[in-house]
Every structure is written in C-alpha cells, then in structure tokens.
Design a protein around this motif. Structure first.
Motif, PDB file in Angstrom:
ATOM      1  N   ALA A 193       2.916   5.388  -8.077  1.00  0.00           N
ATOM      2  CA  ALA A 193       1.984   6.204  -7.286  1.00  0.00           C
ATOM      3  C   ALA A 193       2.067   7.668  -7.683  1.00  0.00           C
ATOM      4  N   SER A 194       3.269   8.163  -7.954  1.00  0.00           N
ATOM      5  CA  SER A 194       3.429   9.554  -8.374  1.00  0.00           C
ATOM      6  C   SER A 194       2.765   9.800  -9.720  1.00  0.00           C
ATOM      7  N   MET A 195       2.951   8.861 -10.646  1.00  0.00           N
ATOM      8  CA  MET A 195       2.313   9.002 -11.951  1.00  0.00           C
ATOM      9  C   MET A 195       0.790   8.936 -11.811  1.00  0.00           C
ATOM     10  N   THR A 196       0.303   8.058 -10.945  1.00  0.00           N
ATOM     11  CA  THR A 196      -1.142   7.956 -10.716  1.00  0.00           C
ATOM     12  C   THR A 196      -1.702   9.272 -10.189  1.00  0.00           C
ATOM     13  N   ALA A 197      -0.952   9.929  -9.309  1.00  0.00           N
ATOM     14  CA  ALA A 197      -1.387  11.238  -8.785  1.00  0.00           C
ATOM     15  C   ALA A 197      -1.552  12.242  -9.911  1.00  0.00           C
ATOM     16  N   LEU A 198      -0.586  12.305 -10.799  1.00  0.00           N
ATOM     17  CA  LEU A 198      -0.667  13.245 -11.919  1.00  0.00           C
ATOM     18  C   LEU A 198      -1.853  12.930 -12.822  1.00  0.00           C
ATOM     19  N   LEU A 199      -2.112  11.659 -13.047  1.00  0.00           N
ATOM     20  CA  LEU A 199      -3.242  11.277 -13.895  1.00  0.00           C
ATOM     21  C   LEU A 199      -4.567  11.656 -13.251  1.00  0.00           C
ATOM     22  N   LEU A 200      -4.700  11.426 -11.944  1.00  0.00           N
ATOM     23  CA  LEU A 200      -5.930  11.798 -11.248  1.00  0.00           C
ATOM     24  C   LEU A 200      -6.149  13.307 -11.295  1.00  0.00           C
ATOM     25  N   LEU A 201      -5.079  14.068 -11.076  1.00  0.00           N
ATOM     26  CA  LEU A 201      -5.195  15.527 -11.108  1.00  0.00           C
ATOM     27  C   LEU A 201      -5.590  16.023 -12.492  1.00  0.00           C
ATOM     28  N   SER A 202      -5.112  15.334 -13.520  1.00  0.00           N
ATOM     29  CA  SER A 202      -5.414  15.774 -14.886  1.00  0.00           C
ATOM     30  C   SER A 202      -6.871  15.544 -15.261  1.00  0.00           C
TER      31      SER A 202
ATOM     32  N   ARG B 206      -2.406  14.852  -0.538  1.00  0.00           N
ATOM     33  CA  ARG B 206      -2.687  13.423  -0.491  1.00  0.00           C
ATOM     34  C   ARG B 206      -4.005  13.141  -1.201  1.00  0.00           C
ATOM     35  N   LEU B 207      -3.948  12.268  -2.207  1.00  0.00           N
ATOM     36  CA  LEU B 207      -5.131  11.946  -3.007  1.00  0.00           C
ATOM     37  C   LEU B 207      -5.730  10.594  -2.653  1.00  0.00           C
ATOM     38  N   GLY B 208      -4.928   9.695  -2.107  1.00  0.00           N
ATOM     39  CA  GLY B 208      -5.424   8.370  -1.786  1.00  0.00           C
ATOM     40  C   GLY B 208      -4.275   7.400  -1.618  1.00  0.00           C
ATOM     41  N   VAL B 209      -4.526   6.112  -1.923  1.00  0.00           N
ATOM     42  CA  VAL B 209      -3.488   5.085  -1.832  1.00  0.00           C
ATOM     43  C   VAL B 209      -3.585   4.153  -3.038  1.00  0.00           C
ATOM     44  N   LEU B 210      -2.455   3.502  -3.311  1.00  0.00           N
ATOM     45  CA  LEU B 210      -2.357   2.534  -4.399  1.00  0.00           C
ATOM     46  C   LEU B 210      -2.080   1.170  -3.782  1.00  0.00           C
ATOM     47  N   ARG B 211      -2.789   0.135  -4.245  1.00  0.00           N
ATOM     48  CA  ARG B 211      -2.517  -1.238  -3.822  1.00  0.00           C
ATOM     49  C   ARG B 211      -1.864  -1.976  -4.976  1.00  0.00           C
ATOM     50  N   ALA B 212      -0.855  -2.771  -4.687  1.00  0.00           N
ATOM     51  CA  ALA B 212      -0.162  -3.498  -5.752  1.00  0.00           C
ATOM     52  C   ALA B 212       0.549  -4.723  -5.194  1.00  0.00           C
TER      53      ALA B 212
ATOM     54  N   TRP C 287       0.869  -1.178   0.000  1.00  0.00           N
ATOM     55  CA  TRP C 287       0.000   0.000   0.000  1.00  0.00           C
ATOM     56  C   TRP C 287       0.905   1.227   0.000  1.00  0.00           C
ATOM     57  N   VAL C 288       0.704   2.110  -0.957  1.00  0.00           N
ATOM     58  CA  VAL C 288       1.557   3.288  -1.080  1.00  0.00           C
ATOM     59  C   VAL C 288       0.701   4.536  -1.255  1.00  0.00           C
ATOM     60  N   ALA C 289       1.060   5.598  -0.535  1.00  0.00           N
ATOM     61  CA  ALA C 289       0.301   6.847  -0.608  1.00  0.00           C
ATOM     62  C   ALA C 289       0.420   7.464  -1.991  1.00  0.00           C
ATOM     63  N   ILE C 290      -0.715   7.957  -2.504  1.00  0.00           N
ATOM     64  CA  ILE C 290      -0.749   8.692  -3.773  1.00  0.00           C
ATOM     65  C   ILE C 290      -0.735  10.171  -3.444  1.00  0.00           C
ATOM     66  N   THR C 291       0.354  10.849  -3.789  1.00  0.00           N
ATOM     67  CA  THR C 291       0.485  12.264  -3.439  1.00  0.00           C
ATOM     68  C   THR C 291       1.007  13.062  -4.628  1.00  0.00           C
ATOM     69  N   ASP C 292       0.588  14.313  -4.681  1.00  0.00           N
ATOM     70  CA  ASP C 292       1.181  15.277  -5.604  1.00  0.00           C
ATOM     71  C   ASP C 292       1.851  16.325  -4.739  1.00  0.00           C
TER      72      ASP C 292
END
Length: 398
Positions: free
Chosen positions: A127-136, A104-110, A95-100
């Motif tokens: 997780a960093s890339m996921t943050a950017l995608l969510l923000l976009s 803090r936007l959420g967490v990633l499970r993998a 579990w890793v924090a999703i942050t920009d």
C-alpha cells in the motif's frame, strides 16, 4: 524496489496491472486499487480503462462500508468471510488504506493465503509503494483528475485545486490538514502551507466575490505571497508585497483577507498577522478554546494604510490551531440558524479527542457543515488545522 523501477516510464493507466503483477510474485493476489474522490465520500476503482481510467470499476462508499472503515481509520482490515473462490483455507481478503505519510489517497484490496503478521506487513508495504506510484503520476494525469471528481468543476475551482498543496502533511512534530468546499464551485477561498527548515508557513485567504475573478484574485495573492516568502520577506513585508501586486493588477477593485502565520516547529512559537480576516482559534488540551487577538491591518488590495501588527503565542504540545474562512461558521440551515463558531470548535474537540485522526475529523466536519446547509453552501468554506506535537514525532502517523 523492482516495482518502483518498473514504474518509471509507465502511465497511470498501466499501474493497476503492474502493481498486481509484482504483488502476485509475493503471494498477494487479486489486487485492486481504489482512489478517494475530492470530497472523500466515495472510493473508485482504478482500472486503467476509459477517459477516467475507471471504466468497469466498482464504486464504494466511504461511510458504511468495510473499505471505507479502513480508509477512515487508516487501517488494515480483513473481510469477515474468509471462504472465497480461489482463497485457500485460512486465507483472507484484505482492505488497507493507501497513504503517503498522513495524506489518504484511497484503499487497496488484496487476497492472501495467510493472515500472519508477516503477511500484514507485506500488505502495508504494498500500500505504501502504491501511494508513491499514484503520487508520481497524478500531477500530470487528466485521467486521475477525472477519476477523483464526481461532478463538473468550474474554472475557479480548477485553479484553486491546482494551486493548493496536498491537503495533509506530517513532519517535524506537526500535523497539518485542510479541507475546502464547495469542492467543484469554489470561488475565492484558498489555503497554503510550506516547510522551510524548522519553520512551518501557514496561510488562509478569502478573496472578494464568488466568481472566476475571485479565483484569479486568490491565485495572484498566493503566488505573490510565495514569491515574497521565498525571497526571505517577513510576514509583514510579505503581506505588503501581496497588496502591492493586487493593487497593480486590480487597482482597488479586488481585495483579499488573510491570516499569515509562521510556526517554529522546534520551539512551538507562533507568529502571525491579521489582514482583515477571522482571528485564529487555539484549542488547548481539549479543554478550552481561545481566539488569538491581533489588530486587523485591513484586507490586502484595499490599500487602507493601516499598521500591520505582528502577534505571537507560545504553543504547548498538543495545541491545535484553526485558521478558517467565514463559510464554515456562517453556513445556515433552513431556519436561518448559523453553524456557528461554538459548534465548529466543539465538533473539532469531540471528534479529535483520540477517536479520529486530524484528517478524518476534518472530513466529518465538512460533511456536517454541508449537511447543516442542505448540501449546498452560499459561500466558500475552508479550514486549515495544525497540531503541534512538541517533539512527539512518533505520534504523527496513525
């Protein structure tokens, strides 16, 4: 990079599958994205299905769960039991924090087959890339707006959440965090901040009333403030222009109290004006707190004609500046006892003494205020907390 390129024309609903597909090519499997709600109490899985893009998805508590710990600590945490179907010997679920930055936007499970530092770095990158995608995607996605809400929202709150900047920022040697409650029924409270060169502009506003008109009044005040500021107006002139706009729109039937401040992020010099609002609080070295004095000029829109005084303060590295509205300190328990300024400051000092990030401190503060008032506030409560690091840029992000 290929994931970013593939995402440009993809809607929010297709992000989970796209992220999982590209992660699998890097040996990261069973990826799931969870976003946090507005009050930071639950983490909801983004499945891409249904009106909220979360149908069939799991909901996890921020308090009392391993994913919640990863979120609170802004960390990468493995599950304690590695033996799971489809995971090889030595493999783990993470579990890793999703942050920009610090938002803090959420967490990633993998799931991965290895747990070495290279794998951990790949998970953090994902997780960093996921943050950017969510923000976009979130600014134009009703699905995202639905997913992060746990109850219906009134019109005033709808306006305020669309008006405010992100609740977290780090850069130029400062960290900024903000919270606003009640999240779904807010009336006239609003915060604002912006960066221009080496200047950080800060503002907390409290409009008269607790209805939709209060929300409209606050929106007009912030828009007028930004308009004047972006034309190069000083703090005093900005507040005069806000007053003029409010008077034109509402005569003298509506007014807004506020503290407007500018922080020179290079030198730490703070300037501010007081338009009939609670005075700023300064926490220094986690040892003492002072109320920054400034004669009030009266609420904007009341047209009292009082002189506007510009106050100054030289900050020291590590100083924390608290701007807030009365709902924080005046929240009462069932016996009528206020949460109070002393408890407010003591909470910030105790929780932000190295154990928690600034933003986790604010999350816990608002939970404590809500609990003190049995979960329902009589007035809006907003806090804007700024920490000046004085050049220690490497300490901004956990």
């Amino acid at each position: 990079m290929r994931l970013m390129q593939a995402s440009h024309t993809v809607p929010l609903e297709e992000l989970p599958d796209l992220i999982a597909e590209h992660a699998a090519a890097a040996g990261i499997r069973d990826v799931a994205v969870f976003v946090v709600d507005l009050q930071e109490t639950v983490l909801r899985r983004l499945t891409g299905r249904g009106q909220a893009a979360g149908d069939g998805g799991q909901e996890l508590r921020v308090s009392g769960s391993l994913p919640g710990q990863a979120y609170q600590r802004v960390d990468l945490l493995p599950e304690p039991e590695p033996a799971r179907t489809g995971i090889s010997a030595g493999g783990r679920r993470w579990w890793v924090a999703i942050t920009d930055g610090v938002e803090r936007l959420g967490v990633l499970r993998a799931d991965t087959d290895a747990g070495d530092e290279t794998t951990r770095a790949s998970l953090r990158d994902l997780a960093s890339m996921t943050a950017l995608l969510l923000l976009s995607k979130r600014s134009f996605s009703d699905s995202y707006a639905r997913l992060v809400r746990t109850e219906p929202m009134n019109v005033a709150a709808e306006m305020q959440w669309n008006l405010t900047p992100p609740p977290a920022y780090a850069g130029h040697g400062v960290t900024v965090g903000a919270v606003m409650e009640p999240a779904y029924q807010v009336g006239g409270d609003v915060f604002d901040y912006a960066v221009s060169g080496s200047t950080l502009h800060l503002g907390v506003f409290d409009a008269m009333g607790h209805d939709t008109t209060a929300g409209i009044t606050a929106n007009v005040a912030v828009a007028a403030c930004r308009n004047a500021r972006r034309q190069g107006a000083s703090l005093s002139e900005t507040s005069r222009q806000v007053e003029q706009v409010l008077t034109e729109q509402f005569a003298n039937s509506r007014y807004v109290t506020a503290v407007l401040a500018d922080l020179d992020m290079a030198s730490g010099r703070l300037t501010w004006i007081n338009r009939g609002h609670h005075l700023p609080l300064l926490v220094r070295g986690n040892r003492w707190t002072s109320e920054l004095a400034c004669p009030p000029a009266g609420p904007m829109g009341a047209d009292l004609g009082l002189p506007i005084t510009m106050a100054t303060e030289q900050l020291e590295p590590g100083d924390r500046l608290l701007l807030y509205t009365d709902g924080i300190v005046e929240a009462r328990d069932k016996d009528g006892k206020e949460f109070g300024r002393d408890r407010f400051v003591d909470f910030v000092r105790r929780h932000h003494s190295g154990r928690h990030t600034l933003h986790e401190t604010l999350r816990r503060l608002m939970a404590a205020v809500m609990d003190h008032h049995d979960g329902t506030l009589d007035d809006d409560a907003t806090v804007l907390l700024t920490e000046w690091r004085g050049g220690h840029q490497q300490e901004l992000i956990p």
